[in-house]
Enzyme design. Structure first.
Site, PDB file in Angstrom:
ATOM      1  CB  CYS A 102      -1.014  -0.008   1.129  1.00  0.00           C
ATOM      2  SG  CYS A 102      -0.283  -0.285   2.715  1.00  0.00           S
ATOM      3  CB  ILE A 103       3.686   2.986   0.634  1.00  0.00           C
ATOM      4  CG1 ILE A 103       4.915   2.099   0.668  1.00  0.00           C
ATOM      5  CG2 ILE A 103       2.981   3.013   1.948  1.00  0.00           C
ATOM      6  CD1 ILE A 103       5.990   2.661   1.568  1.00  0.00           C
TER       7      ILE A 103
END
Lengths: 103, 409
Positions: A102-103
């Site tokens: 998620c980054i």
């Protein structure tokens, strides 16, 4: 992408061996993935795997601090259950994606 | 009068107040924005403070400079949201009603979540640079520091601005080289990730940069505690790293008000539909910026791209139409690499950072996953853009949806 056979089922996995379709997961599949990772699964392992699958299904972020506070397992035991990089191993065996997409 | 209520006047909330005031008729819609603080921080500027490039005054302005006329502003702490009753309770007992609610309460560092982090070495040998206080304390510390083990440690994911700790490492390398004491400073980057970054191509490119700059990388390290007496950080697996100066990126959590309202996950992030930006549970509540649990970077660029989607979808909801805009998780990050140069990454939910040119295919002027002077100017220029264009919700010449043109697979 690749296909592996676990417990007699053809399962699609990514380059790092993480399952692409979490719905193909079963206890038997988990047991065989765990074998590849050098882990023999016990009831405690499955309790942790269930917790992880639930968290991921709810779209929640997994962290070791969060698991430590979950009441399911403390961080020390978590490391003993899945030695080395426990979050990465446990998510792979739980049939969910790696916990850092998620980054 | 119908009521649109915005909680939080940071980057996301302020942009939305400006955008929605233009779109909603003043004789039909009352817009109110609530925040407990009167100062707006330019958070991307915090990184520059420890190295003496910016001072505190370069990163603060009054929030009131950025609200449009016709928006009610309330400076108050928020007690909680009662989503079933369409109420927001403020600390002093005031009750605000709403037809639509925008949650933009962000996230913040929580050093108290790691044992020994906020202890006797806090702001003497242990610093964060995600608060203006931490960044200023570190700037003072660096002025007289004699060198030793400089350890940069990310506690856990997610955290704000995923590239900032790398930029800090690159800046530190340049800073101590320029001071002629790089040989006295050993820089180590300690991360819970398996490499310098998450996605393969950016990880390779940024990992190579760390190596070129003689910065050590310790991956797969999940911090359990800080031993203040022996000055070391210890991971859950038992690994230890000694430090003379520790730069921590503490765990990040959503605001406690989300917890008090019973609306968050266990890190106080609000479950949000990643494409529509509506709360997964409540039809008249939308979430934008770091407060949402959507799987993309917690960063101002994401809030900016999301704002363009949200203004459209909020109008759809108000007018009873199906949603017409879908957020793709677009993020765009200028990365300082030191010595007046920088690199740039552009990505979304599905596409990892790729090399190429941006925003114009083949022309640039910015290079993706390349180190160039122009990329650094992009970052420097951005502070002006932030204060004068972005916060005020004006149009920028960049698509909110990530573009494949200009990228090389």
């Amino acid at each position: 992408m690749a296909t592996k056979t676990y417990a007699g089922i053809n399962i699609e996995v990514n380059d790092e061996g993480y399952m692409l379709d979490s719905s193909q997961w079963s206890k038997e599949v988990a047991t065989e993935i765990a074998k590849d990772e050098g882990v023999e699964l016990t009831d405690k392992h499955f309790e942790v795997l269930d917790y992880i699958r639930n968290k991921v299904a709810n779209g929640e972020t997994l962290t070791i601090r969060g698991i430590n506070k979950s009441g399911v397992v403390d961080a020390k035991t978590f490391y003993q259950l899945f030695p080395g990089a426990p979050l990465k191993k446990a998510t792979k065996i739980a049939g969910v994606s790696k916990p850092e997409s998620c980054i | 009068m119908k009521k649109l209520l915005i909680l939080g006047a940071g980057t996301a909330g302020t942009m939305m107040a400006n955008k929605m005031r233009k779109l909603l008729a003043r004789d039909e819609w009352d817009i109110t924005i609530v925040d407990q603080f009167k100062t707006h921080y330019y958070q991307p500027g915090f990184l520059f403070i420890p190295f003496g490039m910016y001072s505190k005054n370069d990163v603060i302005k009054p929030k009131s400079d950025f609200f449009p006329t016709g928006v009610h502003v309330i400076y108050s702490k928020i007690d909680k949201i009662q989503p079933g009753e369409n109420n927001v309770l403020l600390e002093d007992g005031v009750v605000l009603k709403y037809n639509y609610l925008l949650i933009a309460t962000g996230c913040k560092t929580a050093p108290e979540e790691v044992n020994g982090l906020k202890d006797k070495l806090w702001y003497t040998d242990i610093f964060d640079f995600y608060t203006v206080e931490g960044a200023v304390a570190l700037a003072n510390h660096f002025k007289t520091w004699k060198g030793g083990e400089l350890v940069i440690n990310i506690s856990e994911l997610p955290y704000k601005c995923p590239v900032a700790p790398l930029e800090f490492a690159f800046f530190a390398d340049a800073f101590f080289t320029e001071r002629g004491m790089r040989d006295k400073v050993n820089i180590t980057y300690v991360t819970p990730m398996s490499g310098a970054f998450t996605k393969p191509r950016a990880t390779k490119m940024l990992g190579d940069l760390l190596e070129q700059k003689n910065i050590n990388l310790i991956p797969d390290f999940a911090i359990m505690e800080v031993n203040n007496d022996e000055k070391k950080i210890i991971d859950y697996g038992g690994a230890e790293v000694k430090f003379d100066c520790l730069i921590t990126i503490p765990p990040n959590l959503g605001d406690e008000l989300i917890e008090r309202s019973g609306m968050g996950d266990d890190m106080n992030y609000v479950p949000t539909d990643k494409h529509t930006l509506r709360s997964e549970k409540y039809e008249n509540i939308f979430v934008i910026g770091d407060a949402a649990n959507i799987p993309t970077s917690k960063a101002g660029s994401v809030a900016h791209f999301a704002a363009e989607i949200l203004e459209e979808n909020l109008l759809c909801a108000i007018e009873g139409r199906p949603f017409t805009a879908s957020f793709d998780g677009h993020a765009n990050c200028y990365i300082e690499t030191g010595y007046g140069k920088g690199t740039l990454i552009d990505f979304n939910y599905d596409t990892e950072p790729l090399p190429g040119s941006f925003p114009f295919p083949g022309l640039g002027p910015f290079g993706l996953l390349k180190v160039s002077r122009m990329n650094h100017y992009g970052k420097v220029l951005f502070r002006w853009i932030y204060w004068h264009i972005l916060l005020k919700g004006k149009e920028m010449p960049i698509d909110s949806e990530m573009q494949m043109a200009g990228k090389k697979l």
